[in-house]
Scaffold this motif. Structure first.
Motif, PDB file in Angstrom:
ATOM      1  N   HIS A  56       0.793  -1.229   0.000  1.00  0.00           N
ATOM      2  CA  HIS A  56       0.000   0.000   0.000  1.00  0.00           C
ATOM      3  C   HIS A  56       0.821   1.273   0.000  1.00  0.00           C
ATOM      4  CE1 HIS A  56      -3.498  -2.439   0.878  1.00  0.00           C
ATOM      5  NE2 HIS A  56      -2.794  -3.021   1.811  1.00  0.00           N
ATOM      6  N   TYR A  58       5.169   2.953   1.058  1.00  0.00           N
ATOM      7  CA  TYR A  58       6.523   2.610   1.490  1.00  0.00           C
ATOM      8  C   TYR A  58       6.445   2.098   2.920  1.00  0.00           C
ATOM      9  CZ  TYR A  58       8.149   5.201  -2.589  1.00  0.00           C
ATOM     10  OH  TYR A  58       8.371   5.628  -3.859  1.00  0.00           O
ATOM     11  N   ARG A 103       5.734   7.951   3.659  1.00  0.00           N
ATOM     12  CA  ARG A 103       5.914   8.656   2.383  1.00  0.00           C
ATOM     13  C   ARG A 103       7.408   8.768   2.088  1.00  0.00           C
ATOM     14  NH1 ARG A 103       1.738  12.515   1.367  1.00  0.00           N
ATOM     15  NH2 ARG A 103       3.330  13.977   0.659  1.00  0.00           N
TER      16      ARG A 103
ATOM     17  N   ASN B  18       2.381   2.434  -7.956  1.00  0.00           N
ATOM     18  CA  ASN B  18       2.438   3.192  -6.704  1.00  0.00           C
ATOM     19  C   ASN B  18       2.879   4.603  -7.048  1.00  0.00           C
ATOM     20  OD1 ASN B  18       3.081   0.226  -5.926  1.00  0.00           O
ATOM     21  ND2 ASN B  18       2.496   1.185  -4.005  1.00  0.00           N
ATOM     22  N   ARG B  19       2.319   5.577  -6.325  1.00  0.00           N
ATOM     23  CA  ARG B  19       2.756   6.947  -6.531  1.00  0.00           C
ATOM     24  C   ARG B  19       4.176   7.095  -5.990  1.00  0.00           C
ATOM     25  NH1 ARG B  19      -2.390  10.135  -5.081  1.00  0.00           N
ATOM     26  NH2 ARG B  19      -1.553   9.924  -2.981  1.00  0.00           N
ATOM     27  N   LEU B  20       5.019   7.749  -6.763  1.00  0.00           N
ATOM     28  CA  LEU B  20       6.425   7.850  -6.371  1.00  0.00           C
ATOM     29  C   LEU B  20       6.603   8.519  -5.005  1.00  0.00           C
ATOM     30  CD1 LEU B  20       9.466   7.657  -6.933  1.00  0.00           C
ATOM     31  CD2 LEU B  20       9.286   9.797  -8.215  1.00  0.00           C
ATOM     32  N   LEU B  21       5.906   9.621  -4.780  1.00  0.00           N
ATOM     33  CA  LEU B  21       6.194  10.422  -3.590  1.00  0.00           C
ATOM     34  C   LEU B  21       5.736   9.774  -2.292  1.00  0.00           C
ATOM     35  CD1 LEU B  21       5.536  14.104  -4.681  1.00  0.00           C
ATOM     36  CD2 LEU B  21       7.695  12.883  -4.471  1.00  0.00           C
ATOM     37  N   ASP B  22       4.572   9.152  -2.317  1.00  0.00           N
ATOM     38  CA  ASP B  22       4.089   8.587  -1.056  1.00  0.00           C
ATOM     39  C   ASP B  22       3.851   7.083  -1.127  1.00  0.00           C
ATOM     40  OD1 ASP B  22       1.802   8.412  -2.544  1.00  0.00           O
ATOM     41  OD2 ASP B  22       0.682   9.928  -1.425  1.00  0.00           O
ATOM     42  N   GLY B  23       4.076   6.479  -2.296  1.00  0.00           N
ATOM     43  CA  GLY B  23       3.924   5.035  -2.419  1.00  0.00           C
ATOM     44  C   GLY B  23       2.487   4.562  -2.520  1.00  0.00           C
ATOM     45  N   HIS B  24       1.529   5.488  -2.456  1.00  0.00           N
ATOM     46  CA  HIS B  24       0.132   5.050  -2.447  1.00  0.00           C
ATOM     47  C   HIS B  24      -0.270   4.461  -3.797  1.00  0.00           C
ATOM     48  CE1 HIS B  24      -1.190   7.429   1.346  1.00  0.00           C
ATOM     49  NE2 HIS B  24      -0.142   6.677   1.525  1.00  0.00           N
ATOM     50  N   ILE B  25      -1.231   3.548  -3.718  1.00  0.00           N
ATOM     51  CA  ILE B  25      -1.656   2.829  -4.917  1.00  0.00           C
ATOM     52  C   ILE B  25      -2.512   3.733  -5.798  1.00  0.00           C
ATOM     53  CG2 ILE B  25      -3.147   0.936  -5.681  1.00  0.00           C
ATOM     54  CD1 ILE B  25      -2.191  -0.387  -2.947  1.00  0.00           C
ATOM     55  N   VAL B  63       4.856   8.012 -11.032  1.00  0.00           N
ATOM     56  CA  VAL B  63       4.502   6.703 -10.467  1.00  0.00           C
ATOM     57  C   VAL B  63       5.680   5.741 -10.607  1.00  0.00           C
ATOM     58  CG1 VAL B  63       2.030   6.918 -10.871  1.00  0.00           C
ATOM     59  CG2 VAL B  63       3.486   5.925 -12.661  1.00  0.00           C
TER      60      VAL B  63
END
Ligand code: SF4
Lengths: 556, 103
Positions: A56, A58, A103, B18-25, B63
Motif C-alpha cells: 500500500h 513505502y 511517504r 504506486n505513486r512515487l512520492l508517497d507510495g500510495h496505490i 509513479v
C-alpha cells in the motif's frame, strides 16, 4: 548524559556517522524524485536504509539492536507513528519495528528524528548482516550465564557497513544468547552464537546454516568452544567462506544453509579453519580491553529491593486471582532477589499480533520509566519486555498495563501467536496471516482455557519466506495460493529451543475457516489424550501425528 | 520481457502503480490520469494494455512499478486476485484504512 540502561551509549563518532549517512540518503531521495535516479538504481539505496515499497505504501523498518531500547527512543517511535504513519507501528519477529504507511518524501526527516535518539534503519534490509538479535531477558534472567548484549553490540559494530560483507549472496541473520535455555532460536539463524563462561574467559558455541524460508534447516554446530579473542576472526572466516562460495545464481539457493548442506558441516568447518590459518589473527583479536570498553557503555541498574518485596508480591497474588494468573504466564525469574521480568503481551484476543498504537507505545515508555529503569526490549515473539521490575511494585504495573489494554495473560500460550504481515501488507504474500491469527486468538481467548491447554505456540506465515516462523511453530500455518484462493498448510512439531526441529506437514491445505476449526479439533484431541503434565509437544512425540491428523481432517 | 497476463472469460485489464512520492496505490483512467480510487480505471483489452505499458513514462507521471491487473469489468471493476482486491480496497484487517472509492 548517563549511559542508558540496557543498550550501548552512542558517542560523537556514532552520531556523526549517522548524520552523514542520512545526508547521503536525503540526496539519493531528492535525485530519485527529480528523476536523476531510476527506480532500479534507487532501490538498492533505499533498501540499505530500511525502506521497502510494499503493497500500500513505502514501509520503513527501524533497527532495534538486540531488541533493546530506552524510553526516549520508544517515545520517538510513537511520535513517528503519530506524525508520519497511521498512528501505529508493527513489532517484528526480528525485534525491529515497521511503519507501513510511510511517504518517500518524509523518510530523510524521519531518519533525522530517529538519529536524534541514536536510532537508524541501516541494514534492516538487503543482502548484508541484519540487525543482531538476542535474548529478551539478557542481563536479567535467573538462568543466564553470560550477558549476551555486550557481544551482540560488538557484533553489531563489526557487521555495520562491514566492507567485505555488504553484498553477500543473501541476507544474513545473527543471534546471540548467554543462557543454557535457547530463547533466541539460535539454531534457526544463519549463525547462532551461544556464550558461556569458561575457565579462562567467555567461550562461544557457534551454529551455522540454520534458517526458515523455502528450505528450512536446523543449524549445525561448527565450533563448540571459540575463545572470546577469536570470536570476530571466526565469524569473519565463516562469512568469508559463505561470501566466496555461496550461490549467487539462484536467489532460492543463496542462503548459507544451502552451502552448509551442500558441503556438509565437516567440509565447511575445514574451509573455515583453512581461512583462519591464513588470516592475520592479531588484526581480528578481540582483546579484553575492547570488550571492557564496550561493556562500560552499558549502565548497570541498581537492583536492590526491599527485603519484603517478595512477600508483598506473594500477598498481592493471593488477593488478586487475575493478577496471579497474569503472573504465571507473563513473568520470568530474575537473577536479583526481589526482582522479576515482565513480558507485556501485544496479542489481545482477536488483535493483530505485534501491532501497537502510538498511545500504547508512549504508555509503555512511561511504564518503563516508572518500573524498569527506562528500558524496554522487543521480543522475537512480537511482545515487549520490562526486564527489571521490583516484585513489590508488580501489581501496580499490572493495573497500569490493564488500563492501556496491555494486560493479556497469554505469553507462551496458544493465543500468543506469531504472524507475519501477510497479504494485507506484504507484496510477496500468498495469503493473509493476520485475519486467521485474529480468529484463532479470539477462539482461544478464554484465559482459563489457555492455561488448561498450556504451552502451545502457533506461528503463521503468509508465504514460504516464513517470516512468521511457521516451521518453528508447535503448530505452524503456511499460507498457500490455490487458484487465487487463500489456503493454509498445517505443520506440527516445530520448535526453536535447544531441541530445535522443523514442523512436519500434517496433510492437505485447508481454506481459512476450515483451518481454524481443524486447529480447534487438534487442541481438543490433545486435551483428551494427553497424560498428566504433558505439553502438546510431549503428547505429539509420544503418539506421533496420527491422532491429530485424524482430528484435523475429520468431517462432521 | 514479462509475458502478457492471460485473461479469463469476460475479464479486462487495468493499469496500476504506486505513486512515487508517497507510495500510495493508483489506477490509470481513460484520460491517462493516475487516480487513488479504482472506480474509474480504464478497462482495457490485452493489446491496448500492452501498448499503454510500453508507451507511458512512469517518471513523468510520478509513479513507480506500473503493471496490469486482471479484473471483472464493472464500476468499480473487481480485481480477480485477492492481492489486487486488497490493493484496491485496503487492508482487510484495518477497516478504518479502507480505500475510499469515488462514486
Ligand atoms: S512470510 Fe511472506 S507474506 Fe509473510 S511477511 Fe514474509 S514475505 Fe511477506
Amino acid at each position: 548524559m548517563n549511559a542508558p540502561i540496557g543498550h550501548y551509549q552512542y558517542d560523537s563518532v556514532d552520531r556523526d556517522f549517522l548524520a552523514a549517512r542520512i545526508d547521503e540518503f536525503a540526496d539519493q531521495v531528492a535525485r530519485r524524485i527529480d528523476g536523476a535516479l531510476t527506480e532500479d538504481e534507487f532501490k538498492p539505496f533505499r533498501l540499505m536504509n530500511g525502506l521497502y515499497l510494499q503493497l500500500h505504501a513505502y514501509m520503513l523498518r527501524v533497527a532495534i539492536p538486540y531488541g533493546t531500547l530506552d524510553s526516549r527512543q520508544m517515545r520517538m517511535l510513537a511520535e513517528i507513528a503519530r506524525t508520519y504513519d497511521r498512528d501505529y507501528g508493527h513489532f517484528t519477529t526480528r525485534q525491529n519495528i515497521q511503519f507501513n504507511w510511510i511517504r518517500l518524501e518524509d523518510t530523510p526527516e524521519i531518519l533525522r528524528r530517529l538519529a536524534s535518539v541514536d536510532m537508524h534503519a541501516i541494514q534492516t534490509s538487503g543482502n548484508c548482516i541484519r540487525n543482531v538479535t538476542s535474548d529478551q531477558f539478557a542481563g536479567a534472567s535467573a538462568d543466564e550465564l553470560v550477558d549476551p548484549r555486550v557481544h551482540a553490540e560488538i557484533l553489531r559494530q563489526w557487521s555495520t557497513l562491514h566492507p567485505e560483507f555488504t553484498f553477500l549472496p543473501r541476507k544474513f541473520k545473527l543471534a546471540v544468547s548467554g543462557s543454557p535455555e535457547d530463547r533466541v532460536a539460535a539454531r534457526f539463524h544463519d549463525v547462532g552464537v551461544i556464550a558461556r563462561p569458561g575457565p579462562d574467559g567467555t567461550l562461544f558455541r557457534i551454529f551455522v546454516g540454520g534458517g526458515m524460508g523455502r528450505t528450512p534447516a536446523v543449524g549445525k554446530e561448527i565450533f563448540d568452544s571459540v575463545r572470546e579473542e577469536d570470536l570476530l576472526a571466526t565469524l569473519e572466516a565463516i562469512l568469508r567462506v559463505y561470501n566466496a562460495h555461496g550461490r549467487r545464481d539462484n536467489i532460492y539457493k543463496a542462503r548459507i544453509k544451502i552451502l552448509v548442506e551442500a558441503l556438509g558441516i565437516d567440509a565447511y568447518r575445514e574451509a573455515v579453519l583453512a581461512e583462519l590459518a591464513q588470516m592475520d589473527m592479531a588484526l581480528y583479536r578481540l582483546t579484553p580491553d575492547m570488550v571492557a570498553a564496550i561493556r562500560a557503555r552499558f549502565a548497570a541498574p541498581d537492583l536492590t529491593a526491599p527485603p519484603d518485596a517478595t512477600a508483598t508480591f506473594e500477598a498481592d497474588r493471593a488477593r488478586h486471582p487475575a493478577f496471579d494468573r497474569w503472573t504465571r504466564s507473563n513473568t520470568h525469574p530474575h537473577r536479583a532477589p526481589g526482582y522479576i521480568s515482565v513480558t507485556v503481551s501485544l496479542k489481545p484476543a482477536g488483535g493483530i499480533p505485534g501491532d501497537a498504537t502510538s498511545s500504547q507505545i508512549d504508555g509503555l515508555a512511561d511504564l518503563a520509566d516508572s518500573y524498569s529503569f527506562g528500558e524496554l526490549r522487543i521480543t522475537h515473539m512480537q511482545n515487549v519486555v520490562l526486564a527489571h521490575v521490583r516484585q513489590d511494585r508488580l501489581f501496580d504495573l499490572f493495573q497500569a498495563l490493564d488500563e492501556l489494554g496491555l494486560a493479556t495473560p497469554n505469553v507462551g500460550l496458544v493465543s500468543d501467536i506469531i504472524a507475519c504481515p501477510g497479504l494485507d501488507y506484504c507484496a510477496l504474500a500468498n495469503s493473509r496471516s493476520i485475519p486467521i491469527a485474529q480468529k484463532l486468538s479470539a477462539r482461544f481467548g478464554d484465559p482459563t482455557l489457555q492455561e488448561e491447554v498450556g504451552r502451545l505456540r502457533i506461528n503463521i506465515s503468509g508465504c514460504i519466506n516464513a517470516c512468521g516462523h511457521h516451521h518453528a511453530g508447535h503448530i505452524g500455518l503456511l499460507g498457500v495460493d490455490k487458484r487465487g484462493e487463500e489456503f493454509f498448510q498445517i505443520t506440527l512439531g516445530g520448535r526453536s529451543d535447544n531441541n530445535a526441529a522443523i514442523g512436519e506437514i500434517l496433510g492437505p491445505a485447508l481454506p481459512e475457516d476450515d483451518t481454524v476449526d481443524a486447529i480447534a479439533r487438534i487442541v481438543d484431541r490433545y486435551l483428551s489424550i494427553r497424560e498428566l503434565g504433558e505439553t502438546f509437544l510431549d503428547t505429539l512425540s509420544r503418539l506421533g501425528d496420527a491422532p491429530f491428523r485424524e482430528a484435523a481432517y475429520e468431517t462432521a | 520481457m514479462k509475458r502478457p497476463t492471460r485473461l479469463g472469460e469476460g475479464q479486462k485489464l487495468i493499469l496500476t502503480a504506486n505513486r512515487l512520492l508517497d507510495g500510495h496505490i493508483v489506477w490509470r483512467d481513460a484520460a491517462g490520469q493516475w487516480r487513488p480510487s479504482i472506480t474509474h480505471a480504464a478497462q482495457l483489452d490485452t493489446d491496448t494494455a500492452q501498448t499503454a505499458l510500453e508507451t507511458l513514462d512512469a517518471q513523468k507521471e510520478g509513479v513507480v512499478g506500473v503493471y496490469e491487473v486482471a479484473v471483472h469489468p464493472g464500476i468499480p471493476p473487481s480485481p480477480v486476485s485477492v492481492r489486487e482486491r486488497i490493493r484496491a480496497f485496503g487492508p482487510t484487517v484495518h477497516p478504518e484504512f479502507a480505500t475510499e472509492l469515488e462514486p
